[in-house]
Design an enzyme around this catalytic site. Structure first.
Site, PDB file in Angstrom:
ATOM      1  N   LYS A 113     -31.045  62.449  -8.397  1.00 33.99           N
ATOM      2  CA  LYS A 113     -32.262  62.779  -7.182  1.00 33.99           C
ATOM      3  C   LYS A 113     -32.549  64.184  -7.704  1.00 33.99           C
ATOM      4  CE  LYS A 113     -32.467  62.342  -1.926  1.00 33.99           C
ATOM      5  NZ  LYS A 113     -31.636  61.882  -0.490  1.00 33.99           N
TER       6      LYS A 113
ATOM      7  N   GLU B 126     -27.546  54.692  -1.491  1.00 38.19           N
ATOM      8  CA  GLU B 126     -27.943  55.870  -2.461  1.00 38.19           C
ATOM      9  C   GLU B 126     -26.155  56.413  -1.520  1.00 38.19           C
ATOM     10  OE1 GLU B 126     -29.239  60.018  -1.488  1.00 38.19           O
ATOM     11  OE2 GLU B 126     -29.911  58.430   0.472  1.00 38.19           O
TER      12      GLU B 126
ATOM     13  N   CYS C 124     -34.038  57.988  -1.681  1.00 44.29           N
ATOM     14  CA  CYS C 124     -34.185  58.430  -0.677  1.00 44.29           C
ATOM     15  C   CYS C 124     -35.094  60.099  -0.677  1.00 44.29           C
ATOM     16  CB  CYS C 124     -33.367  58.450   0.406  1.00 44.29           C
ATOM     17  SG  CYS C 124     -34.001  58.643   2.164  1.00 44.29           S
TER      18      CYS C 124
END
Length: 141
Positions: free
Chosen positions: A105, A18, A139
């Protein structure tokens, strides 16, 4: 060098973390307080924004050329800028260097919401590759 080393060891795909390109701003608060921001925080955010990449761009072309040069699939975490908004994103490149897709994300976590926009969930593709099916989440997704 990381990609070349992985290819020499027989890897078909290399996955970078990430925010590998652009950086994860751990412990940075960019001077944010409810209802205000400090001048120093504004300057820090401007620098962070300047380090982010546009998709597609010369930067993504360069990453694609690494994939093509080594004949390997790449999955790379980046900070993407689209107009005034930054996104934590992951880019997937074919072994030919083609940018297969971008995933933003969906829901930045906690204070990440101060700095990154939300993806809309429409960018979670799965690709058939020589390595098998490849998709990516970021994440907490």
């Amino acid at each position: 060098r990381l990609t070349a080393d992985a290819r020499q060891q027989g890897a078909c795909i290399v996955v970078f973390p990430e925010a590998f390109v652009g950086g994860y701003p751990k412990f940075a608060d960019f001077g944010v307080r409810v209802g205000s921001r400090s001048e120093q925080g504004r300057d820090l955010y401007r620098s962070y924004h300047d380090a982010a990449i546009t998709v597609p761009s010369a930067e993504t072309d360069r990453i694609g050329s690494v994939a093509r040069q080594h004949g390997i699939y790449l999955v790379v975490g980046v900070i993407e800028k689209d107009q005034g908004t930054l996104y934590c994103a992951v880019l997937t490149f074919a072994d030919t260097g083609e940018l297969l897709g971008t995933h933003r994300k969906v829901l930045p976590t906690a204070a990440e919401r101060y700095i990154w926009g939300r993806g809309d969930g429409s960018t979670m593709p799965v690709f058939d590759t020589n390595c098998g099916k490849v998709g990516a989440c970021i994440c907490w997704e």
